[in-house]
Design an enzyme around this catalytic site. Structure first.
Site, short mmCIF file in Angstrom:
data_model
loop_
_atom_site.label_atom_id
_atom_site.label_comp_id
_atom_site.label_asym_id
_atom_site.label_seq_id
_atom_site.Cartn_x
_atom_site.Cartn_y
_atom_site.Cartn_z
N ARG A 37 -14.82 1.21 17.87
CA ARG A 37 -14.62 2.29 18.85
C ARG A 37 -15.60 2.17 20.02
O ARG A 37 -15.26 2.52 21.15
CB ARG A 37 -14.76 3.64 18.17
CG ARG A 37 -13.54 3.91 17.32
CD ARG A 37 -13.59 5.26 16.69
NE ARG A 37 -12.28 5.59 16.16
CZ ARG A 37 -12.07 6.44 15.17
NH1 ARG A 37 -13.08 7.05 14.60
NH2 ARG A 37 -10.86 6.68 14.76
N LYS A 201 3.86 10.84 2.18
CA LYS A 201 4.76 11.98 2.15
C LYS A 201 5.78 12.04 3.29
O LYS A 201 5.46 11.75 4.43
CB LYS A 201 3.93 13.26 2.22
CG LYS A 201 3.17 13.54 0.94
CD LYS A 201 1.95 14.36 1.23
CE LYS A 201 2.07 15.78 0.75
NZ LYS A 201 0.99 16.59 1.36
N GLY A 354 -4.68 5.02 11.98
CA GLY A 354 -4.83 5.43 10.59
C GLY A 354 -4.65 4.28 9.62
O GLY A 354 -5.11 3.17 9.85
N GLY A 377 -4.19 10.56 14.19
CA GLY A 377 -3.49 11.84 14.44
C GLY A 377 -2.85 11.87 15.81
O GLY A 377 -1.72 12.34 15.97
#
Ligand code: AMP
Length: 397
Positions: A37, A201, A354, A377
Site C-alpha cells: 500500500r 456466502k 480482498g 470493500g
C-alpha cells in the site's frame, strides 16, 4: 460512471496539499510486513514532490477506536516513506492528529517536502465524518487529494468531510487507475464479459450479482456460495455451506439469467471432505451431488476445466472471491486453476480486492493480471454499482 479531476488537472506548485492515502499496512512488533500500500501511493507522492507541492499525508491504520494507540502509530510508515522518497519527510507526532506539531511542521514546509500526520482514527470523530475534525484537517491545506481507494466507500472526515471546506478536491493516480480499470470493465467491457464470483456466502454477493447480471455474458459461480445454487437446482449438497433463505433468490437468478440469455456456470463436480480441516481426505465427486456426510470445499477437476475454457475465450474477466477453501492446500486447486486461466488469457483481467487479490498474489500470478484492486470493500461496492462517497465528493472534470 465517474469523471473526476485528478492531480494532473490542477496546479499544485507551492500549494499545501492534503493527501488521504491508504497506509493501513500490517505491522508485527512495529515492523511493516507488507508495504504494497505504501508503494502504491508513491506515484502520487512523487508527482507532488516533482511539481513542488507542500505535501501533507494522512491515513488511518487499523482500528484504534478513536483514541491514541501507540502500536497503531503511523510513525513506522513515515520512517519507511522517508527511505523511499528523495525529499525531507517529517512526522507530526500529535495524538490529536492536527495539533501543535502538525501546524508547526506544515508552516515550515518548503515546496516538495512532506509532513505525515498521525493515524486519523486516533480521533473518534474521523469515522463519524464529524464537522470539527474535518475543519481541523482541512485548515492545514489549500487542496485535497484522495488516493485511498480502500476507504473510498466510507464517508469519513479524511475522505469526505474535508471536501466541504476545500474547494479543490481531486483524485490521485491510484484512485484514477482503479476507476479506469473497474469502470471500463463493468461499464465499457469488451465482450465476451465473464464475471467469476466465489467466496463463502451468497448473501455477501447478492448486490454484485444483481448489478452484473445485466452486464455480463457469463457468470461463473464457485466457492461456498455455489452450493446454495446447486441446492436450488435440486442437487444433493450434503453438509456443504448453504443459505436456506437464499435458495429462492438463487432460483430467481437462474431464471432471470436464462430469460436474458446470460450463461450461469455452476460446478459439475466437487472436491469434498468429511470435515472442515486442512488434513481431511479430499474426495472428488462424480457429478454435482455430494453425499450426506460430506461437504464441498472446492470445485472439482471437470469444473476447473469448464471454467478455465470459459475464461480463455473471454475478452474481459472480473473476479471476486475464491473458488474453494484455498487456505487449505488440498482445496486450493480450483482457485489456483482459475487464477492460472486468468494469467494465461489475453483478456483484460480485473481482480476485486480482498481474498481473491490475496490468493492471486500468494499463487504468484499477481503480475499477470491487468489490475488487482487495492480495495476489498470498495471494489465490491463498485461492482454492486453503488456510489462511493469518497469519490463522489471530488470535483468533476
Ligand atoms: P469471501 O470473504 O466471501 O470472499 O469468502 C472467502 C472465504 O470463503 C475464504 O476464506 C474461503 O476459505 C471460504 N470458502 C470458499 N469456498 C468455500 C467452501 N466451499 N466452503 C466453505 N468456505 C469456503
Amino acid at each position: 460512471m465517474y469523471n473526476k479531476k485528478s492531480i494532473k488537472d490542477i496546479d499544485v506548485k507551492g500549494k499545501k496539499v492534503l493527501v488521504r492515502c491508504d497506509f493501513n499496512v500490517p505491522l508485527e512488533d512495529g515492523r511493516i510486513t507488507d508495504e504494497n500500500r505504501i508503494i502504491g501511493a508513491l506515484p502520487t507522492i512523487n508527482y507532488l514532490i516533482e511539481n513542488g507541492a507542500k505535501i501533507i499525508l494522512c491515513s488511518h491504520m487499523g482500528k484504534p477506536k478513536g483514541e491514541p494507540k501507540p502500536e497503531l502509530s503511523l510513525k513506522p510508515v513515515a520512517d519507511r516513506i522517508a527511505e523511499l522518497v528523495d525529499t525531507k519527510v517529517t512526522f507530526a507526532k500529535d495524538d490529536n492528529v492536527v495539533g501543535e506539531n502538525a501546524r508547526r511542521e506544515v508552516e515550515a514546509l518548503k515546496d516538495g517536502e512532506i509532513v505525515i500526520l498521525e493515524n486519523t482514527r486516533y480521533r473518534k470523530e474521523e469515522t463519524k465524518n464529524a464537522e470539527e475534525f474535518s475543519k481541523e484537517l482541512s485548515s492545514l491545506a489549500e487542496v485535497f487529494v484522495n488516493d485511498a481507494f480502500g476507504t473510498a466507500h466510507r464517508a469519513h472526515c479524511s475522505t469526505v468531510g474535508v471536501t466541504e471546506y476545500l474547494d479543490t478536491a481531486v483524485c490521485g493516480f491510484l484512485i484514477e487507475k482503479e476507476l479506469k480499470f473497474l469502470g471500463d470493465a463493468v461499464e465499457n467491457s469488451q465482450k465476451p464479459f465473464v464475471s467469476i464470483l466465489g467466496g463463502a456466502k451468497v448473501s455477501d454477493k447478492i448486490n454484485v450479482i444483481n448489478n452484473l447480471i445485466d452486464k455480463v455474458d457469463s457468470l461463473i459461480i464457485g466457492g461456498g456460495m455455489a452450493y446454495t445454487f446447486l441446492k436450488a437446482q435440486g442437487f444433493e449438497i450434503g453438509k456443504s455451506l448453504v443459505e436456506s433463505d437464499k435458495i429462492d433468490y438463487a432460483k430467481e437468478m437462474l431464471d432471470k439469467a436464462e430469460a436474458k440469455g446470460v450463461k450461469i456456470l455452476l460446478p459439475v463436480d466437487n472436491i469434498t471432505a468429511a470435515e472442515f480441516s486442512k488434513d481431511a481426505d479430499a474426495v472428488v465427486t462424480e457429478d454435482q451431488n455430494i453425499s450426506a456426510d460430506f461437504m464441498g470445499l472446492d470445485i472439482g477437476p471437470k469444473t476447473q476445466k469448464i471454467y478455465s475454457d470459459e475464461i480463455v475465450n473471454a475478452k474481459t474477466v472480473v473476479w471476486n472471491g475464491p473458488m474453494g477453501v484455498f487456505e487449505f492446500e488440498k482445496f486450493a486447486a480450483g482457485t489456483k486453476n482459475v487464477a492460472k486461466a486468468l494469467a494465461d488469457s489475453d483478456a483484460v483481467t480485473i481482480i476485486g480486492g480482498g481474498d481473491s487479490a490475496a490468493a492471486v498474489n500468494i499463487l504468484g500470478f499477481g503480475d499477470k493480471m491487468t489490475h488487482i484492486s487495492t480495495g476489498g470493500g470498495a471494489s465490491l461496492e463498485f461492482l454492486e454499482g453503488k456510489v462511493l462517497p469518497g469519490i463522489d465528493a471530488l470535483n468533476d472534470k
